[in-house]
Design a protein around this motif. Sequence first.
Motif, PDB file in Angstrom:
ATOM      1  N   GLU A  66       1.014  -1.202  -0.052  1.00  0.00           N
ATOM      2  CA  GLU A  66       0.063  -0.026  -0.047  1.00  0.00           C
ATOM      3  C   GLU A  66       0.976   1.492   0.083  1.00  0.00           C
ATOM      4  OE1 GLU A  66      -2.425  -0.384   3.510  1.00  0.00           O
ATOM      5  OE2 GLU A  66      -3.781  -1.932   2.605  1.00  0.00           O
ATOM      6  N   THR A  67       2.000   1.309   0.794  1.00  0.00           N
ATOM      7  CA  THR A  67       2.761   2.398   1.010  1.00  0.00           C
ATOM      8  C   THR A  67       3.349   2.628  -0.434  1.00  0.00           C
ATOM      9  OG1 THR A  67       3.165   2.091   3.140  1.00  0.00           O
ATOM     10  CG2 THR A  67       4.732   3.357   2.276  1.00  0.00           C
ATOM     11  N   LEU A  68       3.982   1.589  -0.924  1.00  0.00           N
ATOM     12  CA  LEU A  68       4.587   1.755  -2.286  1.00  0.00           C
ATOM     13  C   LEU A  68       3.686   2.326  -3.365  1.00  0.00           C
ATOM     14  CD1 LEU A  68       7.047   1.204  -4.181  1.00  0.00           C
ATOM     15  CD2 LEU A  68       6.192  -1.043  -4.475  1.00  0.00           C
ATOM     16  N   GLY A  89       2.429   6.790  -6.482  1.00  0.00           N
ATOM     17  CA  GLY A  89       1.327   7.919  -7.001  1.00  0.00           C
ATOM     18  C   GLY A  89       2.012   9.337  -6.719  1.00  0.00           C
ATOM     19  N   ILE A  90       2.431   9.530  -5.840  1.00  0.00           N
ATOM     20  CA  ILE A  90       3.220  10.873  -5.312  1.00  0.00           C
ATOM     21  C   ILE A  90       4.216  11.073  -6.540  1.00  0.00           C
ATOM     22  CG2 ILE A  90       4.864  12.016  -4.073  1.00  0.00           C
ATOM     23  CD1 ILE A  90       3.254  10.473  -1.730  1.00  0.00           C
ATOM     24  N   VAL A  91       5.070  10.205  -6.733  1.00  0.00           N
ATOM     25  CA  VAL A  91       6.258  10.508  -7.791  1.00  0.00           C
ATOM     26  C   VAL A  91       5.548  10.813  -9.213  1.00  0.00           C
ATOM     27  CG1 VAL A  91       8.158   9.347  -8.954  1.00  0.00           C
ATOM     28  CG2 VAL A  91       7.952   9.190  -6.565  1.00  0.00           C
ATOM     29  N   GLU A  92       4.509   9.952  -9.683  1.00  0.00           N
ATOM     30  CA  GLU A  92       3.871  10.224 -11.156  1.00  0.00           C
ATOM     31  C   GLU A  92       3.150  11.684 -11.041  1.00  0.00           C
ATOM     32  OE1 GLU A  92       1.391   7.124 -12.017  1.00  0.00           O
ATOM     33  OE2 GLU A  92       2.813   5.643 -11.522  1.00  0.00           O
ATOM     34  N   ASN A 128       8.132  16.112  -0.097  1.00  0.00           N
ATOM     35  CA  ASN A 128       7.547  14.688  -0.518  1.00  0.00           C
ATOM     36  C   ASN A 128       8.690  13.844  -0.698  1.00  0.00           C
ATOM     37  OD1 ASN A 128       4.441  15.219  -1.258  1.00  0.00           O
ATOM     38  ND2 ASN A 128       5.119  16.555  -2.423  1.00  0.00           N
ATOM     39  N   TYR A 129       9.774  14.273  -1.117  1.00  0.00           N
ATOM     40  CA  TYR A 129      10.792  13.248  -0.880  1.00  0.00           C
ATOM     41  C   TYR A 129      11.443  12.986   0.566  1.00  0.00           C
ATOM     42  CZ  TYR A 129      15.711  11.460  -1.704  1.00  0.00           C
ATOM     43  OH  TYR A 129      17.006  10.620  -1.531  1.00  0.00           O
ATOM     44  N   GLY A 130      11.206  13.818   1.329  1.00  0.00           N
ATOM     45  CA  GLY A 130      11.404  13.631   3.054  1.00  0.00           C
ATOM     46  C   GLY A 130      10.531  12.538   3.413  1.00  0.00           C
ATOM     47  N   THR A 131       9.263  12.943   3.004  1.00  0.00           N
ATOM     48  CA  THR A 131       8.164  12.073   3.313  1.00  0.00           C
ATOM     49  C   THR A 131       8.445  10.542   2.968  1.00  0.00           C
ATOM     50  OG1 THR A 131       6.526  13.919   3.219  1.00  0.00           O
ATOM     51  CG2 THR A 131       5.743  11.791   3.454  1.00  0.00           C
ATOM     52  N   LEU A 132       8.679  10.483   1.767  1.00  0.00           N
ATOM     53  CA  LEU A 132       8.746   8.993   1.105  1.00  0.00           C
ATOM     54  C   LEU A 132       9.969   8.581   1.757  1.00  0.00           C
ATOM     55  CD1 LEU A 132       7.317  10.175  -1.267  1.00  0.00           C
ATOM     56  CD2 LEU A 132       8.880   9.016  -2.669  1.00  0.00           C
ATOM     57  N   ILE A 133      11.015   9.046   2.234  1.00  0.00           N
ATOM     58  CA  ILE A 133      12.373   8.603   2.856  1.00  0.00           C
ATOM     59  C   ILE A 133      11.783   8.198   4.094  1.00  0.00           C
ATOM     60  CG2 ILE A 133      14.668   8.846   3.684  1.00  0.00           C
ATOM     61  CD1 ILE A 133      14.504   8.444   0.742  1.00  0.00           C
TER      62      ILE A 133
END
Length: 176
Positions: free
Chosen positions: A85-87, A92-95, A109-114
């Motif tokens: 689910e997280t992936l 979706g965020i990156v797209e 958003n990059y900080g959130t992903l990491i």
Amino acid sequence: MTLRAPAPLLGFLALMLLVTGCRTYGGYDSEARTHAQMKQANDRFADDLTRAEGELEALQEAVANNEALEPLAERYANLIDRHRETLETHEGIVEALNADTDYRTLHRNYGTLITEQRVMTNHYRMVTERVYATVTDGDVPTRVVPEAASYTEPYEYRQMKNASRPSMSAALDGSL
């Protein structure tokens, strides 16, 4: 007697502060590089999912020999579902973003992903350590700060850079 700074000097210092401060946000192709790093982080996260699915199979096979591992296998399966689910959310965020998006949005958003990926890795590590403790009838292994740790770089930062997740096969063998 009071000393006063001349107004032109204060104006010049304020202007220099403003100009140098603006250079720290974006520019110099940093948006494209940040977006590329987001894609790389997602690729690594997808690879981690594949690895975790293989480790779940090994754990489920070990449940046949040791029933005490069953709740841990269920927890690990739940983690894998959450990982999927997280992936999907991260993809979706990156797209939704692109290399032309402003730097602050990309950076946030990059900080959130990491951060979310690091939390997921820590959850996997905790379950793997509990599997080890169950297999060896011992305690969860403790992480010790090396004696040679320097004060110039906090141990936590070094740990994040070199974070390698312990493998489930090593935990099942009792050699974590």
